[in-house]
Write a protein that holds these residues in place. Sequence first.
Motif, PDB file in Angstrom:
ATOM      1  N   LEU A 218       0.829  -1.209   0.000  1.00  0.00           N
ATOM      2  CA  LEU A 218       0.000   0.000   0.000  1.00  0.00           C
ATOM      3  C   LEU A 218       0.862   1.257   0.000  1.00  0.00           C
ATOM      4  CD1 LEU A 218      -2.800  -1.074   2.519  1.00  0.00           C
ATOM      5  CD2 LEU A 218      -3.038  -0.798   0.046  1.00  0.00           C
ATOM      6  N   VAL A 219       1.959   1.224   0.732  1.00  0.00           N
ATOM      7  CA  VAL A 219       2.878   2.367   0.720  1.00  0.00           C
ATOM      8  C   VAL A 219       3.431   2.553  -0.690  1.00  0.00           C
ATOM      9  CG1 VAL A 219       5.108   3.211   1.548  1.00  0.00           C
ATOM     10  CG2 VAL A 219       3.476   2.209   3.167  1.00  0.00           C
ATOM     11  N   GLY A 220       3.815   1.455  -1.323  1.00  0.00           N
ATOM     12  CA  GLY A 220       4.353   1.538  -2.671  1.00  0.00           C
ATOM     13  C   GLY A 220       3.363   2.074  -3.687  1.00  0.00           C
ATOM     14  N   LYS A 221       2.077   1.877  -3.427  1.00  0.00           N
ATOM     15  CA  LYS A 221       1.036   2.364  -4.326  1.00  0.00           C
ATOM     16  C   LYS A 221       0.563   3.781  -3.984  1.00  0.00           C
ATOM     17  CE  LYS A 221      -0.741  -2.314  -5.166  1.00  0.00           C
ATOM     18  NZ  LYS A 221      -1.848  -3.274  -4.943  1.00  0.00           N
ATOM     19  N   GLY A 222       1.148   4.369  -2.946  1.00  0.00           N
ATOM     20  CA  GLY A 222       0.733   5.703  -2.540  1.00  0.00           C
ATOM     21  C   GLY A 222      -0.586   5.737  -1.802  1.00  0.00           C
ATOM     22  N   LEU A 223      -1.008   4.581  -1.234  1.00  0.00           N
ATOM     23  CA  LEU A 223      -2.294   4.491  -0.518  1.00  0.00           C
ATOM     24  C   LEU A 223      -2.103   4.506   0.990  1.00  0.00           C
ATOM     25  CD1 LEU A 223      -3.967   1.738  -2.724  1.00  0.00           C
ATOM     26  CD2 LEU A 223      -4.315   4.222  -2.860  1.00  0.00           C
ATOM     27  N   ALA A 224      -0.850   4.380   1.430  1.00  0.00           N
ATOM     28  CA  ALA A 224      -0.546   4.388   2.857  1.00  0.00           C
ATOM     29  C   ALA A 224       0.817   5.045   3.058  1.00  0.00           C
ATOM     30  CB  ALA A 224      -0.549   2.973   3.432  1.00  0.00           C
ATOM     31  N   GLU A 225       1.115   5.350   4.317  1.00  0.00           N
ATOM     32  CA  GLU A 225       2.359   6.060   4.646  1.00  0.00           C
ATOM     33  C   GLU A 225       2.998   5.391   5.852  1.00  0.00           C
ATOM     34  OE1 GLU A 225       3.287  10.688   4.763  1.00  0.00           O
ATOM     35  OE2 GLU A 225       2.065  10.049   6.482  1.00  0.00           O
ATOM     36  N   ARG A 226       4.295   5.248   5.797  1.00  0.00           N
ATOM     37  CA  ARG A 226       5.061   4.700   6.912  1.00  0.00           C
ATOM     38  C   ARG A 226       5.981   5.797   7.442  1.00  0.00           C
ATOM     39  NH1 ARG A 226       6.557  -0.571   8.187  1.00  0.00           N
ATOM     40  NH2 ARG A 226       5.833  -1.301   6.142  1.00  0.00           N
ATOM     41  N   THR A 227       5.838   6.134   8.721  1.00  0.00           N
ATOM     42  CA  THR A 227       6.735   7.077   9.368  1.00  0.00           C
ATOM     43  C   THR A 227       7.632   6.307  10.321  1.00  0.00           C
ATOM     44  OG1 THR A 227       5.212   7.538  11.199  1.00  0.00           O
ATOM     45  CG2 THR A 227       4.961   8.844   9.192  1.00  0.00           C
ATOM     46  N   SER A 228       8.431   7.018  11.072  1.00  0.00           N
ATOM     47  CA  SER A 228       9.368   6.341  11.981  1.00  0.00           C
ATOM     48  C   SER A 228       8.650   5.570  13.076  1.00  0.00           C
ATOM     49  CB  SER A 228      10.321   7.363  12.606  1.00  0.00           C
ATOM     50  OG  SER A 228       9.582   8.350  13.315  1.00  0.00           O
ATOM     51  N   VAL A 233      -3.183   4.727   6.733  1.00  0.00           N
ATOM     52  CA  VAL A 233      -3.783   4.751   5.408  1.00  0.00           C
ATOM     53  C   VAL A 233      -4.036   6.201   5.028  1.00  0.00           C
ATOM     54  CG1 VAL A 233      -5.827   4.117   4.061  1.00  0.00           C
ATOM     55  CG2 VAL A 233      -4.815   2.467   5.656  1.00  0.00           C
ATOM     56  N   LEU A 234      -3.610   6.577   3.841  1.00  0.00           N
ATOM     57  CA  LEU A 234      -3.789   7.946   3.375  1.00  0.00           C
ATOM     58  C   LEU A 234      -5.185   8.173   2.823  1.00  0.00           C
ATOM     59  CD1 LEU A 234      -0.363   8.339   1.524  1.00  0.00           C
ATOM     60  CD2 LEU A 234      -0.985   9.255   3.772  1.00  0.00           C
ATOM     61  N   ASP A 235      -5.500   9.439   2.561  1.00  0.00           N
ATOM     62  CA  ASP A 235      -6.816   9.769   2.010  1.00  0.00           C
ATOM     63  C   ASP A 235      -7.088   9.010   0.714  1.00  0.00           C
ATOM     64  OD1 ASP A 235      -7.282  11.465   4.099  1.00  0.00           O
ATOM     65  OD2 ASP A 235      -6.849  13.312   2.981  1.00  0.00           O
ATOM     66  N   ALA A 236      -6.064   8.793  -0.085  1.00  0.00           N
ATOM     67  CA  ALA A 236      -6.248   8.070  -1.348  1.00  0.00           C
ATOM     68  C   ALA A 236      -6.666   6.626  -1.087  1.00  0.00           C
ATOM     69  CB  ALA A 236      -4.959   8.100  -2.161  1.00  0.00           C
ATOM     70  N   GLY A 237      -6.118   6.031  -0.036  1.00  0.00           N
ATOM     71  CA  GLY A 237      -6.503   4.670   0.316  1.00  0.00           C
ATOM     72  C   GLY A 237      -7.924   4.586   0.830  1.00  0.00           C
ATOM     73  N   ARG A 238      -8.295   5.557   1.651  1.00  0.00           N
ATOM     74  CA  ARG A 238      -9.670   5.591   2.154  1.00  0.00           C
ATOM     75  C   ARG A 238     -10.657   5.834   1.000  1.00  0.00           C
ATOM     76  NH1 ARG A 238     -10.400   6.228   7.738  1.00  0.00           N
ATOM     77  NH2 ARG A 238      -8.441   6.325   8.923  1.00  0.00           N
ATOM     78  N   ALA A 239     -10.269   6.695   0.086  1.00  0.00           N
ATOM     79  CA  ALA A 239     -11.146   6.973  -1.053  1.00  0.00           C
ATOM     80  C   ALA A 239     -11.325   5.731  -1.918  1.00  0.00           C
ATOM     81  CB  ALA A 239     -10.584   8.122  -1.886  1.00  0.00           C
ATOM     82  N   LEU A 240     -10.259   4.954  -2.098  1.00  0.00           N
ATOM     83  CA  LEU A 240     -10.366   3.723  -2.878  1.00  0.00           C
ATOM     84  C   LEU A 240     -11.307   2.736  -2.196  1.00  0.00           C
ATOM     85  CD1 LEU A 240      -9.579   1.833  -5.165  1.00  0.00           C
ATOM     86  CD2 LEU A 240      -7.539   1.191  -3.845  1.00  0.00           C
ATOM     87  N   ARG A 241     -11.191   2.612  -0.879  1.00  0.00           N
ATOM     88  CA  ARG A 241     -12.078   1.669  -0.167  1.00  0.00           C
ATOM     89  C   ARG A 241     -13.530   2.125  -0.251  1.00  0.00           C
ATOM     90  NH1 ARG A 241     -15.138  -1.210   1.072  1.00  0.00           N
ATOM     91  NH2 ARG A 241     -15.100  -3.070   2.385  1.00  0.00           N
ATOM     92  N   ARG A 242     -13.762   3.426  -0.174  1.00  0.00           N
ATOM     93  CA  ARG A 242     -15.120   3.947  -0.318  1.00  0.00           C
ATOM     94  C   ARG A 242     -15.643   3.667  -1.734  1.00  0.00           C
ATOM     95  NH1 ARG A 242     -19.271   4.637   2.556  1.00  0.00           N
ATOM     96  NH2 ARG A 242     -19.999   3.291   0.907  1.00  0.00           N
ATOM     97  N   GLN A 243     -14.770   3.851  -2.719  1.00  0.00           N
ATOM     98  CA  GLN A 243     -15.164   3.593  -4.103  1.00  0.00           C
ATOM     99  C   GLN A 243     -15.512   2.119  -4.302  1.00  0.00           C
ATOM    100  OE1 GLN A 243     -12.348   4.869  -7.116  1.00  0.00           O
ATOM    101  NE2 GLN A 243     -13.120   3.348  -8.557  1.00  0.00           N
ATOM    102  N   ILE A 244     -14.740   1.224  -3.710  1.00  0.00           N
ATOM    103  CA  ILE A 244     -15.027  -0.203  -3.822  1.00  0.00           C
ATOM    104  C   ILE A 244     -16.405  -0.518  -3.243  1.00  0.00           C
ATOM    105  CG2 ILE A 244     -14.375  -2.467  -2.895  1.00  0.00           C
ATOM    106  CD1 ILE A 244     -11.439  -1.566  -3.238  1.00  0.00           C
ATOM    107  N   GLU A 245     -16.720   0.075  -2.117  1.00  0.00           N
ATOM    108  CA  GLU A 245     -18.030  -0.166  -1.489  1.00  0.00           C
ATOM    109  C   GLU A 245     -19.147   0.378  -2.365  1.00  0.00           C
ATOM    110  OE1 GLU A 245     -19.911  -2.211   1.433  1.00  0.00           O
ATOM    111  OE2 GLU A 245     -17.747  -1.962   1.235  1.00  0.00           O
TER     112      GLU A 245
END
Length: 298
Positions: A218-228, A233-245
């Motif tokens: 998901l990080v590689g796809k720009g849908l999630a973010e990893r910090t230290s 999950v980023l807004d893009a990931g949440r938007a994709l899940r909403r779109q799937i529903e």
Amino acid sequence: MSASPDWFEITRRNARSVQTTIGWIFWDPGATRRYVELGLPDGFAEPLGYLASRCAPLAAAGPDAVIAAFGTISQRGIRAVFDLLEHDPRRFEACRQARDEAVVEGLHQHAPDIVEPLIEFGAELWRVVEQLPLMGRVFMAAHLALPRPDDSLLSGWHAVNCLREWRGDTHWAIVVAAGLTHPEASILHNAHMDYEADWLPASRGATPEEIDAGWDALVGKGLAERTSDALCVLDAGRALRRQIEDDTDRATTLPWELLGEARSREFAATFEPPCELLLRRVDETAGPNYQPASRWRD
């Protein structure tokens, strides 16, 4: 009656009752007790019995076919139940029959007001189910091929179950089209429901390694973010899940269109109150996070 029915909203509303009418049995002690009597190990009979009873119509095809049909459910658990039941479709069928006994008993006990509606709607729902396209809906087709129960309550319940599996097959096709693996899909769904970190993939049997791989993807796809110190999950990931529903709801309006607006709205009004009791039952037997498809989103 509206001049132009909003089938998307009707579908979204009724999908919740369809899921709840079926899903409560997955954690029901009456079903679990029967699985133990059939030889499933006490302490593990609940998840193994759920897997065995639900996949029974497809069990003869073997574990790989069931893994494909079950979407995000752990393949380790599916392979374990096949080994435990010696890959014998008759033993899977015994679990399904035991579950059905528990369904009739439990509906009368925990949501008696759903009994007459299931009997009343049963014949109409079967006529709807018989008209649904089967292409790509392998799991639903396997359920449709089962002999119909003589008991009118159980027959109505099985018609609703076919609606549930038809929607499920459609949903997984949409998830696959979005390019998601099972841990990725579960992580996004977990964020969609605002559950605590990694609860949903873990509850479906994903290993820590699978969950980590899902986050990396998901990080590689720009849908999630990893910090230290965190993953999110980023807004893009949440938007994709909403779109799937939303896409799932749009792709599964046909059953309600076939049933008609008046009866579809009557279904909603009639089934929702007893389904609240069944969802409360899930809260008691499993916990308040389980059966997320029955819980209002957003």
